[in-house]
Structures are given as structure tokens and as C-alpha cells.
Design a protein around this motif. Structure first.
Motif, PDB file in Angstrom:
ATOM      1  N   THR A   1      46.798  18.280  29.573  1.00 35.89           N
ATOM      2  CA  THR A   1      47.535  19.403  30.117  1.00 35.89           C
ATOM      3  C   THR A   1      47.713  19.207  31.619  1.00 35.89           C
ATOM      4  O   THR A   1      47.085  18.333  32.243  1.00 35.89           O
ATOM      5  CB  THR A   1      46.792  20.727  29.868  1.00 35.89           C
ATOM      6  OG1 THR A   1      45.544  20.706  30.605  1.00 35.89           O
ATOM      7  CG2 THR A   1      46.505  20.913  28.390  1.00 35.89           C
ATOM      8  N   PHE A   2      48.550  20.050  32.219  1.00 37.33           N
ATOM      9  CA  PHE A   2      48.747  19.970  33.672  1.00 37.33           C
ATOM     10  C   PHE A   2      47.430  20.218  34.396  1.00 37.33           C
ATOM     11  O   PHE A   2      47.105  19.519  35.365  1.00 37.33           O
ATOM     12  CB  PHE A   2      49.793  21.004  34.109  1.00 37.33           C
ATOM     13  CG  PHE A   2      50.102  20.955  35.587  1.00 37.33           C
ATOM     14  CD1 PHE A   2      51.120  20.148  36.067  1.00 37.33           C
ATOM     15  CD2 PHE A   2      49.360  21.702  36.495  1.00 37.33           C
ATOM     16  CE1 PHE A   2      51.395  20.085  37.433  1.00 37.33           C
ATOM     17  CE2 PHE A   2      49.625  21.643  37.854  1.00 37.33           C
ATOM     18  CZ  PHE A   2      50.656  20.830  38.318  1.00 37.33           C
ATOM     19  N   ASN A   3      46.656  21.206  33.938  1.00 35.27           N
ATOM     20  CA  ASN A   3      45.378  21.500  34.590  1.00 35.27           C
ATOM     21  C   ASN A   3      44.407  20.333  34.473  1.00 35.27           C
ATOM     22  O   ASN A   3      43.642  20.051  35.397  1.00 35.27           O
ATOM     23  CB  ASN A   3      44.754  22.761  33.982  1.00 35.27           C
ATOM     24  CG  ASN A   3      45.476  24.023  34.408  1.00 35.27           C
ATOM     25  OD1 ASN A   3      46.293  24.003  35.330  1.00 35.27           O
ATOM     26  ND2 ASN A   3      45.192  25.129  33.741  1.00 35.27           N
ATOM     27  N   GLN A   4      44.411  19.656  33.329  1.00 35.77           N
ATOM     28  CA  GLN A   4      43.539  18.499  33.165  1.00 35.77           C
ATOM     29  C   GLN A   4      43.958  17.361  34.097  1.00 35.77           C
ATOM     30  O   GLN A   4      43.106  16.681  34.679  1.00 35.77           O
ATOM     31  CB  GLN A   4      43.559  18.033  31.707  1.00 35.77           C
ATOM     32  CG  GLN A   4      42.850  18.988  30.755  1.00 35.77           C
ATOM     33  CD  GLN A   4      43.051  18.620  29.297  1.00 35.77           C
ATOM     34  OE1 GLN A   4      44.052  18.000  28.936  1.00 35.77           O
ATOM     35  NE2 GLN A   4      42.112  18.998  28.456  1.00 35.77           N
ATOM     36  N   LYS A   5      45.255  17.176  34.251  1.00 32.02           N
ATOM     37  CA  LYS A   5      45.729  16.146  35.180  1.00 32.02           C
ATOM     38  C   LYS A   5      45.358  16.495  36.617  1.00 32.02           C
ATOM     39  O   LYS A   5      45.000  15.613  37.405  1.00 32.02           O
ATOM     40  CB  LYS A   5      47.240  15.984  35.049  1.00 32.02           C
ATOM     41  CG  LYS A   5      47.676  15.377  33.721  1.00 32.02           C
ATOM     42  CD  LYS A   5      49.188  15.307  33.612  1.00 32.02           C
ATOM     43  CE  LYS A   5      49.596  14.709  32.274  1.00 32.02           C
ATOM     44  NZ  LYS A   5      51.067  14.644  32.110  1.00 32.02           N
TER      45      LYS A   5
ATOM     46  N   TRP B   1      47.640  16.504  47.755  1.00 29.96           N
ATOM     47  CA  TRP B   1      46.966  15.464  46.969  1.00 29.96           C
ATOM     48  C   TRP B   1      47.200  15.665  45.476  1.00 29.96           C
ATOM     49  O   TRP B   1      47.623  14.750  44.774  1.00 29.96           O
ATOM     50  CB  TRP B   1      45.465  15.470  47.272  1.00 29.96           C
ATOM     51  CG  TRP B   1      44.710  14.479  46.430  1.00 29.96           C
ATOM     52  CD1 TRP B   1      44.131  14.699  45.213  1.00 29.96           C
ATOM     53  CD2 TRP B   1      44.487  13.099  46.723  1.00 29.96           C
ATOM     54  NE1 TRP B   1      43.556  13.549  44.736  1.00 29.96           N
ATOM     55  CE2 TRP B   1      43.755  12.546  45.654  1.00 29.96           C
ATOM     56  CE3 TRP B   1      44.815  12.281  47.804  1.00 29.96           C
ATOM     57  CZ2 TRP B   1      43.361  11.218  45.621  1.00 29.96           C
ATOM     58  CZ3 TRP B   1      44.424  10.948  47.771  1.00 29.96           C
ATOM     59  CH2 TRP B   1      43.704  10.441  46.693  1.00 29.96           C
ATOM     60  N   VAL B   2      46.923  16.870  44.986  1.00 29.49           N
ATOM     61  CA  VAL B   2      47.013  17.130  43.549  1.00 29.49           C
ATOM     62  C   VAL B   2      48.450  17.007  43.061  1.00 29.49           C
ATOM     63  O   VAL B   2      48.737  16.315  42.078  1.00 29.49           O
ATOM     64  CB  VAL B   2      46.439  18.524  43.219  1.00 29.49           C
ATOM     65  CG1 VAL B   2      46.726  18.882  41.768  1.00 29.49           C
ATOM     66  CG2 VAL B   2      44.944  18.559  43.488  1.00 29.49           C
ATOM     67  N   ASN B   3      49.392  17.664  43.756  1.00 30.98           N
ATOM     68  CA  ASN B   3      50.784  17.627  43.308  1.00 30.98           C
ATOM     69  C   ASN B   3      51.354  16.211  43.384  1.00 30.98           C
ATOM     70  O   ASN B   3      52.117  15.790  42.509  1.00 30.98           O
ATOM     71  CB  ASN B   3      51.641  18.579  44.139  1.00 30.98           C
ATOM     72  CG  ASN B   3      51.270  20.027  43.909  1.00 30.98           C
ATOM     73  OD1 ASN B   3      50.671  20.369  42.904  1.00 30.98           O
ATOM     74  ND2 ASN B   3      51.612  20.887  44.855  1.00 30.98           N
ATOM     75  N   GLY B   4      50.968  15.473  44.443  1.00 27.51           N
ATOM     76  CA  GLY B   4      51.467  14.111  44.562  1.00 27.51           C
ATOM     77  C   GLY B   4      50.986  13.227  43.429  1.00 27.51           C
ATOM     78  O   GLY B   4      51.769  12.473  42.834  1.00 27.51           O
ATOM     79  N   HIS B   5      49.696  13.337  43.107  1.00 24.24           N
ATOM     80  CA  HIS B   5      49.146  12.483  42.056  1.00 24.24           C
ATOM     81  C   HIS B   5      49.588  12.929  40.671  1.00 24.24           C
ATOM     82  O   HIS B   5      49.868  12.091  39.808  1.00 24.24           O
ATOM     83  CB  HIS B   5      47.622  12.451  42.155  1.00 24.24           C
ATOM     84  CG  HIS B   5      47.132  11.526  43.218  1.00 24.24           C
ATOM     85  ND1 HIS B   5      46.585  10.298  42.957  1.00 24.24           N
ATOM     86  CD2 HIS B   5      47.160  11.632  44.568  1.00 24.24           C
ATOM     87  CE1 HIS B   5      46.280   9.695  44.079  1.00 24.24           C
ATOM     88  NE2 HIS B   5      46.603  10.483  45.079  1.00 24.24           N
TER      89      HIS B   5
END
Length: 469
Positions: A279-283, A245-249
Motif C-alpha cells: 500500500t502507499f502507507n507501506q511504501k 524524502w518520503v514523497n520522492g522515494h
């Protein structure tokens, strides 16, 4: 003549000193300068050479520390009782002794003991030296080509496979992993060691998987700065869903063009690229929030037994003016009234608007039954479980009749209701407590068997005093 055990350490230390001095460029100009000044004078290549030489010394030192750690463990074995080295040193065990004396973490001390024990020849009950459990790891550690972290992951994974693995296959796997670890970082070694373990012990995969599933969990931590930290311990399947989910979005978000329109000099709309500063973590965090929003907006997908509604509480003045603060149910840190008004327009978000003395004026509109609305109103007064010694959030509570419905014919309305978690609900029924609500505050009166004086105990939400306006 055999080489002294510390010869390599001394040689590498001398090499490090020479590399450091050479990396400074002009040794005579840096004599007496502090470390920062010397490093600042190094070239990029010089810094890298110094780092490599320094890590060689560290690998040598850790090989000795692992050997010493194994000795501390042996001298602190439980069979020695009060004569163990750890007990005589004032420590509970060998791990604590190493952590205290080395000012390292318990995890690092445990890792040193594991590696040292696995690379040291044990002694039998008759005093005979037995074969080293992992000779290839021991040789690479002694040669200074294997970091202790890599040695630890090799040993721990091969230990798990040892019971069911063929000894020859185990020895081959050890040599293969040691060779790989000589050229790669411990994180890559760990991944390969896990795959190697599972190929050596296919029968152990399912029990290990079940053990990981049993360790799953989610914890919630209120930080001092007002943030709330959620720590998710995920088994492999859960991690797979989460990563997908996270990587796809996040990946889709990174690939998506972002533009903003502005009026050009010719009166036409020009397209300018809008930079995303997250940032990547925020996304990744935003991707999880999007998933939660989706779930809240489609409650029918979770079944009739699941009730998920975000309640936002604010005073009437804050609702009308947009100034002041509001509170999200179950979250300590307040939000601005403006943010609350924007959130209240979203699906399944209920604004609980309060007047004087925290009287509920409006509960907004939701697709819940009336009993759900009653519980939301009680949650505003009680804050969750109303018992004085409980901090359970409203979602973990159930309605309790002050005048019992079955015994006293109590009505199912707000004036006769209170929120209690299941354990305290049972306690009230089984032990004979009584509850009275005075000026919107619930008071719990214990039975004589608990308090002969039956002194009332205040429950419910503790509210700050109203400011004098």
C-alpha cells in the motif's frame, strides 16, 4: 410576519424525508422495510440526493447547537462560581457539559463553543447587546450554507490575526473565506484560512513558527499486537524534509518498472511484470526505514559523539539452527531467528550470541572501540539501566564501576561494570548505594538512611525461566 427561527430546519427536514422516500423508487414497496433495505433499493443518484439533503439538516442543527453552546458557555463562566450552569450540572466546565450530554469529544464541544461565541452578539456589563464578532460567519451559519467545521477554522485563524490586522481587511477576509467555504470542504478552507491569516498578520508569522517548533516531538507506543507506533509531531520545516524524502522515494518507486524473469518454452528468459502489492502507507514506511538504514551504514556522517548500532540477541542454538526467536535491543516483540541471521549480515548490526546463563559468547564485529563492546555486553545482562525502578534503554545509559574507579581503584572491565542512566548513576554516587552482582544478577543495596535493614533490591533484566528440554 418574521419567520420562526426553526422554520428552515423544519423545511429542510421535510425535504430530507421527501427526498429519501423518492430515492427509494417505489415507496409503496418499501413501506415497513428497514433502513438497509431502503438504501439498497436506491439508485446512485438517489443516494447522492439523500446525502445532500441529510447534510443540509445537519448544518441547520449544528447552527442551533453552536448558539446553545455559546449560551452554556456564558452561563458557566467562572465568575458565577458555584452558580454556574456547568457546576450545577456536575461538570467541570461548559466543554465537559457539552461533551457529556452530547456524547461527543471534548474537541468537538470546544469547537461548538468557539463558533457559537464568535457568531453570537455579546452582552456588555450594562446589559447592552454588542456587535456580533463575525457577522458574515453568523449569517452563513444561520442560512445553513456553512458547516461548523469550516466556521471554526475561519474563526480560529482570524482570531490569531485580529490583534495586528486592519479591521476593514479583517472584514473583507471574513467575507472572502465564508464565500469560499460555501463551495469547498473544510480541509481546503483551513489551508486558505491559514494563508489569509498570515497575509493579514505578517508580524505574527515568526512567533507562530517558533511556537510550532517548540511543539515538535516524537513518541513511541508499544501496541498490543506487537507493532511499535511512532508518532512524530513535525513543525513545518521538519515536515518539509520528511515529505520531500518520503514523497520522492515513493514517487520513484511508483514510476520504477518491476519485472521478474521466467524461462519460456523456447528456453529464453521472458520478462513478466511483477506487481507490487504494498500500500502507499507501506511504501512510505519503507522509505523511512531506508533513510534509517542509510544513516546506520554511514555513522561518520553523524559525528563522533553519535553511536547508533542495532544489537540483535539470540541463543547459540538459534544461531546454529535458524529456529527459535531473537530480540532486537529495546524492542519488546521478538523476531524469528531466521530474520535475525539475515539482519546480522548488514552493516552496523551486531549479533550478540548467548550461551548458558546468558553468558555472552560473541559480539560480532563492529567498528566501535573496545569500551563500546563492553557496554554492549553489559546491555545483554542489564537490559538497559540496571536500577530496579528504571526502564531506560541501553542507549540512554553509561557505565558505572561497582568498585569505584577513583575512590577504590576499580578496574574498567566487565566484572566491575554495570549500566545506569544518568539520574540513577548520580543517585548511586550521591546517596551511598552499593551494588553486587551475584549469578549474573545485579543487586542494589540501599544506604541505612533509606532502608535501615538495607534489604537488597534486584535489578537488571528479568528473564523468563529456561524451558525444560
Amino acid at each position: 410576519m418574521p419567520q420562526a427561527p426553526t422554520a428552515k430546519l423544519l423545511t429542510d427536514t421535510e425535504t430530507f424525508a421527501a427526498v429519501w422516500k423518492g430515492a427509494c423508487g417505489f415507496p409503496s414497496a418499501t413501506d415497513g422495510a428497514d433502513v438497509d433495505a431502503q438504501v439498497a433499493g436506491m439508485s446512485d443518484a438517489g443516494v447522492v440526493r439523500a446525502i445532500e439533503a441529510g447534510f443540509a439538516v445537519i448544518r441547520d442543527e449544528y447552527a442551533f447547537l453552536a448558539r446553545l453552546a455559546a449560551s452554556v458557555e456564558h452561563r458557566s463562566r467562572s465568575t458565577l462560581g458555584a452558580d454556574s450552569l456547568a457546576k450545577r450540572s456536575g461538570s467541570r466546565n461548559a466543554t465537559q457539559l457539552l461533551a457529556d450530554r452530547g456524547r461527543i469529544t471534548m474537541a468537538e464541544a470546544s469547537r461548538l463553543i468557539r463558533v457559537g461565541t464568535a457568531t453570537t452578539a455579546p452582552v456588555s456589563l450594562l446589559g447592552e447587546r454588542l456587535p456580533v464578532p463575525y457577522p458574515a460567519v453568523a449569517a452563513a451559519l444561520k442560512a445553513g450554507v456553512l458547516p461548523v467545521d469550516s466556521a471554526a477554522v475561519i474563526v480560529s485563524n482570524l482570531d490569531e490575526a485580529k490583534l495586528n490586522a486592519d479591521p476593514e481587511d479583517l472584514a473583507t477576509a471574513e467575507s472572502f473565506l465564508v464565500d469560499f467555504a460555501g463551495e469547498h470542504a473544510p480541509d481546503l478552507v483551513r489551508k486558505l484560512a491559514i494563508h489569509t491569516r498570515d497575509r493579514l498578520d505578517t508580524d505574527g508569522i515568526l512567533p507562530r513558527e517558533e511556537g510550532l517548533v517548540a511543539k515538535r516531538g516524537l513518541s513511541r507506543i508499544n501496541r498490543r499486537d506487537g507493532m511499535v507506533r511512532y508518532v512524530l509531531d513535525a513543525d513545518p520545516v521538519t515536515a518539509g524534509f520528511m515529505d520531500a524524502w518520503v514523497n520522492g522515494h515513493v514517487g520513484a518507486d511508483l514510476r520504477k518498472p518491476r519485472f521478474e524473469a521466467s524461462r519460456g518454452a523456447d528456453g529464453c528468459d521472458d520478462q513478466h511484470e511483477e506487481l507490487d502489492t504494498r500500500t502507499f502507507n507501506q511504501k512510505a514506511a519503507d522509505a523511512v526505514v531506508d533513510l534509517l538504514r542509510f544513516g546506520l551504514s554511514t555513522p561518520e556522517s553523524m559525528g563522533p559523539a553519535v553511536t547508533t548500532t542495532v544489537v540483535i540477541r539470540m541463543d547459540l542454538d538459534a544461531l546454529l539452527t535458524g529456529l527459535g526467536e531473537a530480540q532486537i535491543d529495546g524492542v519488546e516483540q521478538p523476531i524469528s531467528a531466521g530474520t535475525a541471521r539475515r539482519m546480522a549480515a548488514e552493516a552496523e548490526l551486531i549479533p550478540a550470541v548467548l550461551g548458558g546463563d546468558s553468558q555472552v559468547l560473541d559480539l560480532g564485529v563492529s567498528r566501535r572501540l573496545f569500551s563500546r563492546g563492553q557496554k554492549l555486553a553489559l546491555a545483554e545482562r542489564d537490559g538497559g539501566c540496571a536500577h530496579p525502578d528504571c526502564d531506560r534503554a541501553p542507549v540512554y545509559t553509561e557505565g558505572h564501576h561497582l568498585e569505584w574507579w577513583n575512590a577504590h581503584g576499580g578496574r574498567t572491565d566487565l566484572a566491575n561494570g554495570i549500566l545506569l542512566c544518568s539520574p540513577h548513576h548520580h543517585m548511586i554516587h550521591n546517596q551511598g548505594w552499593s551494588i553486587k552482582v551475584i549469578d549474573n544478577v545485579p543487586w542494589f543495596i540501599p544506604p541505612p538512611s533509606i532502608d535501615i535493614h538495607q534489604k537488597p533490591r534486584r535489578g537488571g533484566k528479568i528473564r523468563p525461566p529456561k524451558s525444560a528440554a
